[in-house]
Design an enzyme around this catalytic site. Structure first.
Site, PDB file in Angstrom:
ATOM      1  N   HIS A  82       0.844  -1.200   0.000  1.00  0.00           N
ATOM      2  CA  HIS A  82       0.000   0.000   0.000  1.00  0.00           C
ATOM      3  C   HIS A  82       0.874   1.242   0.000  1.00  0.00           C
ATOM      4  O   HIS A  82       0.608   2.201  -0.691  1.00  0.00           O
ATOM      5  CB  HIS A  82      -0.927  -0.005   1.213  1.00  0.00           C
ATOM      6  CG  HIS A  82      -1.981   1.056   1.165  1.00  0.00           C
ATOM      7  ND1 HIS A  82      -3.039   1.092   2.049  1.00  0.00           N
ATOM      8  CD2 HIS A  82      -2.141   2.133   0.358  1.00  0.00           C
ATOM      9  CE1 HIS A  82      -3.806   2.137   1.785  1.00  0.00           C
ATOM     10  NE2 HIS A  82      -3.281   2.788   0.762  1.00  0.00           N
ATOM     11  N   GLU A 130       2.865   7.994  -5.603  1.00  0.00           N
ATOM     12  CA  GLU A 130       3.440   7.548  -4.327  1.00  0.00           C
ATOM     13  C   GLU A 130       4.786   8.229  -4.071  1.00  0.00           C
ATOM     14  O   GLU A 130       5.101   8.582  -2.929  1.00  0.00           O
ATOM     15  CB  GLU A 130       3.622   6.027  -4.339  1.00  0.00           C
ATOM     16  CG  GLU A 130       2.333   5.248  -4.217  1.00  0.00           C
ATOM     17  CD  GLU A 130       1.642   5.480  -2.877  1.00  0.00           C
ATOM     18  OE1 GLU A 130       2.292   5.288  -1.827  1.00  0.00           O
ATOM     19  OE2 GLU A 130       0.459   5.873  -2.884  1.00  0.00           O
ATOM     20  N   HIS A 134       5.029  10.634  -0.894  1.00  0.00           N
ATOM     21  CA  HIS A 134       5.719   9.991   0.227  1.00  0.00           C
ATOM     22  C   HIS A 134       7.221   9.815   0.008  1.00  0.00           C
ATOM     23  O   HIS A 134       8.012  10.096   0.894  1.00  0.00           O
ATOM     24  CB  HIS A 134       5.085   8.624   0.524  1.00  0.00           C
ATOM     25  CG  HIS A 134       3.613   8.680   0.705  1.00  0.00           C
ATOM     26  ND1 HIS A 134       3.011   9.333   1.770  1.00  0.00           N
ATOM     27  CD2 HIS A 134       2.598   8.178  -0.050  1.00  0.00           C
ATOM     28  CE1 HIS A 134       1.699   9.224   1.661  1.00  0.00           C
ATOM     29  NE2 HIS A 134       1.421   8.530   0.568  1.00  0.00           N
TER      30      HIS A 134
END
Length: 271
Positions: A82, A130, A134
């Site tokens: 995830h 992503e 992050h």
């Protein structure tokens, strides 16, 4: 000659002072640019979970419509990534670019272990998202200061925390009918993910009220070791931890279902 020697000495001293000031400034600028964070969370999920989440967040008609935008690629047979998220990162270098060529050598493995589950989003666009959200926040950690290195670390962590193998070795197999005591699930996963208080085995309630295992959250220190739980992190912003994920820690007193992957009917795996 003495004057020339003194001038040379002064020059070198000024250069040393300049370099010292530059190093301090660079360190401060780096910290301001990338921000600080306390630790990571590596989050692994059952590939069925995003579709089940959509169904639980909406009424049945709208949820079914939204879930039709999801798919599970036929090559996906295991738990997937995830995300790897720095917690409490204040600022990130979101301008740090990422190109498909950066991940070319990892493409086959990422497609298997970190796929896009949206029909409308390519795998690369998902990975790019992503990285921007992050990965760019983790770039100040040694070994993660490029898109390639960040995704290499993520894949290594997925191999280290093999949820599928841990459950299978404990006799916990995907089923629409059989449930398992929470203690059995916890006991199966503890040797792999640790027993730190920050570890969470996450469930959601499906439309029949069953507790369905969907996700595992594992806190890691900045050097990616287990056992770094911090009490103050309990108040961290949801956008930094779980986004809008509606899961909750699986209740210890309730049986836990572990659904199989259904590629043909991902929004109704057990109906």
């Amino acid at each position: 000659m003495r004057i020339q020697h003194e001038d040379t000495e002064s020059f070198y001293l000024s250069q040393v002072l300049y370099m010292a000031v530059f190093e301090v400034y660079s360190a401060v600028a780096w910290e301001l640019l990338f921000g600080e964070f306390n630790h990571f969370s590596i989050v692994l999920h059952h590939p069925q979970s995003p579709i089940l989440v959509i169904l639980t967040q909406s009424n049945s008609a709208q949820g079914l419509k939204n879930s039709s935008q999801c798919r599970i690629p036929p090559n996906i047979q295991t738990w997937t990534i995830h995300g790897l998220w720095p917690l409490k990162a204040h600022t990130c270098c979101r301008c740090w670019p990422i190109f498909h060529s950066d991940l070319k050598e990892l493409d086959p493995e990422l497609s298997q272990l970190w796929p896009s589950l949206l029909k409308t989003q390519s795998s690369f666009l998902f990975w790019k998202d992503e990285w921007i959200k992050h990965g760019s926040c983790a770039a100040c950690v040694e070994g993660m200061n490029s898109p390639l290195r960040y995704f290499q670390i993520c894949l290594k962590l997925r191999g280290r925390f093999d949820i599928d193998r841990a459950l299978e070795d404990a006799g916990i197999k995907p089923s629409c009918n059989q449930s398992y005591p929470y203690d059995k699930v916890n006991h199966a996963l503890a040797p792999v993910i640790g027993d730190d208080p920050g570890v969470q085995i996450q469930c959601i309630n499906d439309e029949k009220g069953r507790e369905v295992l969907v996700q595992v959250k594992i806190p890691l220190s900045q050097n990616l070791t287990l056992g770094c739980h911090h009490e103050e992190d309990q108040g961290a912003e949801p956008t930094q931890l779980w986004h809008t994920f509606p899961g909750h820690p699986c209740p210890q007193e309730s049986p836990v279902f572990y659904f199989p992957i259904n590629h043909d009917r991902p929004h109704q795996p057990c109906d």
